[in-house]
Write an enzyme that holds these catalytic residues in place. Sequence first.
Site, short mmCIF file in Angstrom:
data_model
loop_
_atom_site.label_atom_id
_atom_site.label_comp_id
_atom_site.label_asym_id
_atom_site.label_seq_id
_atom_site.Cartn_x
_atom_site.Cartn_y
_atom_site.Cartn_z
CG HIS A 145 38.39 43.27 49.32
ND1 HIS A 145 37.59 42.39 49.18
CD2 HIS A 145 38.88 43.70 48.37
CE1 HIS A 145 37.39 42.13 47.74
NE2 HIS A 145 38.29 42.87 47.22
CE1 TYR A 152 43.85 38.40 40.00
CE2 TYR A 152 41.56 38.88 40.01
CZ TYR A 152 42.67 38.83 40.53
OH TYR A 152 42.83 39.56 41.78
CG ASN A 174 39.25 36.37 46.09
OD1 ASN A 174 40.54 36.74 46.31
ND2 ASN A 174 38.52 37.07 45.43
CG ASP A 203 43.15 36.91 43.80
OD1 ASP A 203 42.54 35.53 44.41
OD2 ASP A 203 42.50 37.49 44.19
CG HIS A 233 41.56 40.04 48.87
ND1 HIS A 233 40.89 39.67 47.86
CD2 HIS A 233 40.47 40.38 49.95
CE1 HIS A 233 39.66 39.30 48.15
NE2 HIS A 233 39.32 39.86 49.08
CB VAL A 234 43.25 45.67 48.81
CG1 VAL A 234 42.57 47.20 48.43
CG2 VAL A 234 42.31 45.19 50.09
CG HIS A 235 42.77 44.61 42.71
ND1 HIS A 235 41.60 44.35 42.04
CD2 HIS A 235 42.88 43.30 43.37
CE1 HIS A 235 41.30 42.90 42.15
NE2 HIS A 235 42.12 42.70 42.86
CG HIS A 283 44.55 36.57 48.61
ND1 HIS A 283 45.19 37.17 47.52
CD2 HIS A 283 43.18 36.83 48.19
CE1 HIS A 283 44.63 37.73 46.90
NE2 HIS A 283 43.21 37.74 47.19
CG ASP A 294 45.25 40.58 44.13
OD1 ASP A 294 45.92 40.42 45.06
OD2 ASP A 294 44.05 40.31 44.36
FE LIG Z 1 41.75 38.65 46.06
#
Ligand SMILES: [Fe+2]
Length: 576
Positions: free
Chosen positions: A400, A281, A311, A278, A427-429, A390, A251
């Site tokens: 998420h 972006y 994603n 990710d 995925h989870v920031h 991810h 991410d």
């Molecule tokens: Fe993501």
Amino acid sequence: MNLSFRVLALLLTVWVDAQKTSFTLRPPISGALTRAEVISRLRSFRPPAAPQRRLSSFPSVSKRFREDWQLDVDDLIEQVKVAPGRQGEAVVTWLTKDRHLPSALQYAAAGSLFRRRADGQVNVYTMQICLPNSEVMLDPLLGPPNIAFDFNQLSALINSSSFLPKDSDSWRYLPPEGDPWDFLARTNYCIDYKNPKAYYTSPYIHSVTLTNLRGGTDYNFQPEGSSRRFSFRTPPDVGVPGPYKLGVWADVGVTNVSFAVMTKMLQLDPDLLLTVGDLSYADGWAERWDIFGVMMEPLMSSRYHLAVPGNHELIQNNGIDLIHRYPMPFRESGSGSPFMFAHESGPVFVIGMAGSYSETDTGSAQWVFVEEKLRQVNRARTPWVIVMFHTPWYNSNNAHYLEGIKHQWDMEEMLYNHGVDVVFNGHVHSYERSHPVFNFSKDECGITHIVVGDAGNYEGPATYEGRPPGWKFPQPAWSAFREASYGPGMLTVLNATHAEWRWHRVACVYENKDHHPVNLSKFTYDGSRQSLGRTRPITAYIWDGASGPSEGPPCTTESDNSDQKFEASDMVMLVR
Ligand SMILES: [Fe+2]
């Protein structure tokens, strides 16, 4: 007889025409020139004066790079990166705006006088321009140097009345005060397929495979036609026990925080870099891929890099950018999908998969590939087995939460039965590490799951998403450490039984509640290459440029409700 003669004459005419055509289409640098002449001609090549911006094309990416980051104006090579190929092979990729630069490079082991040359290929991809929504494009959180999204540029692309006759079925009128997002909403947030300007075409993507490389060796290379030289170190040969360092992040994005995390990763100097989805972006605005490529070049041109899709790669363009710009060794590892691959080096066997973004059922292509690879692992050679995808299974943030549960139902037991040691996710920031776990219970033989979705992308920390926002309480027994701040991770495999995992905090961020403009002068994206002032300076989350590292002021990311929120690092010895 007469007829045969005519057919023969016709064929001859077609053949002669074909020769003429192929001659006129031949690029000027080929033909009878010697290699030295080609190179000298390329070195003396100067790009023509920038043409007036035409509506039919985006502004020159290369030109913007050179102006904004003061790149060597004579050099047309950018976004250089290295990925592993087959055993003993590296795939070097770079981008140019000019077709006439060769897809070839020269390389040599450091200290060796023996230079080798490798030829490769060039690719260009095209895709329809599809965007998420105006909020994401116009208000990138975490701020500069996220590329400014040009509202007028989008309007100009949509307003086909400026370049098409009114009776064309592709004619659309967007008045000067009109909102392009209203138009996009009518065509599923893609520019109408009938509009000839709805299609993005990438720069030229050159890729060259270097062969017969030795493990644990430094190599220098220089793309032909470029004055820039690069070097990378190959990971140790398969079976060499360690120490072996794997840098892990996900991410990432292109903000000042991304840059700070990249700088820290470069300082940690991993032997192999894993990006767990990710990347840029770009979200459909492909120029952001170019910004990402330039920003990450120091890191990604100096070691092997492996990436799985997230994603943000898949939603707008089905991963087309990722497939072309970051080719992975998928065919080399027996996979039919560019999103799944395996790689062996030193004491590790790494499997990358699409996870939740591909079918996961037993017997699906993904399931079969991963199972097949796990069966092939030879623990005497590669005792450590690492899997990356991810969307996590073990995440105790409301953001998420349980999003990957179907994938987990389908594949956790298989991974557990094959004794996978570590799973990396993003995925989870935020950052979160589990104890060895299976089916949500601590288990000595279980897998350590590590979420490193905190490399700095514009969406901000995972403290505002979720219902309610923030971490779940109480912290589940399987969760060992969780924090919403930013930083990279490093797995150092010491030997066949011990590996050290460490997460380093780099940035704590806070909410810009009053929407104050960010003091841009605090940020130095590589000093000479900064792009200050190009982005809307008001962002929802901001970083003060100093808080985060253990040597910086004590800090926590605003609204982080974890018990470990003040910790500047996390360290654990993994034993197998
Ligand atoms: Fe993501």
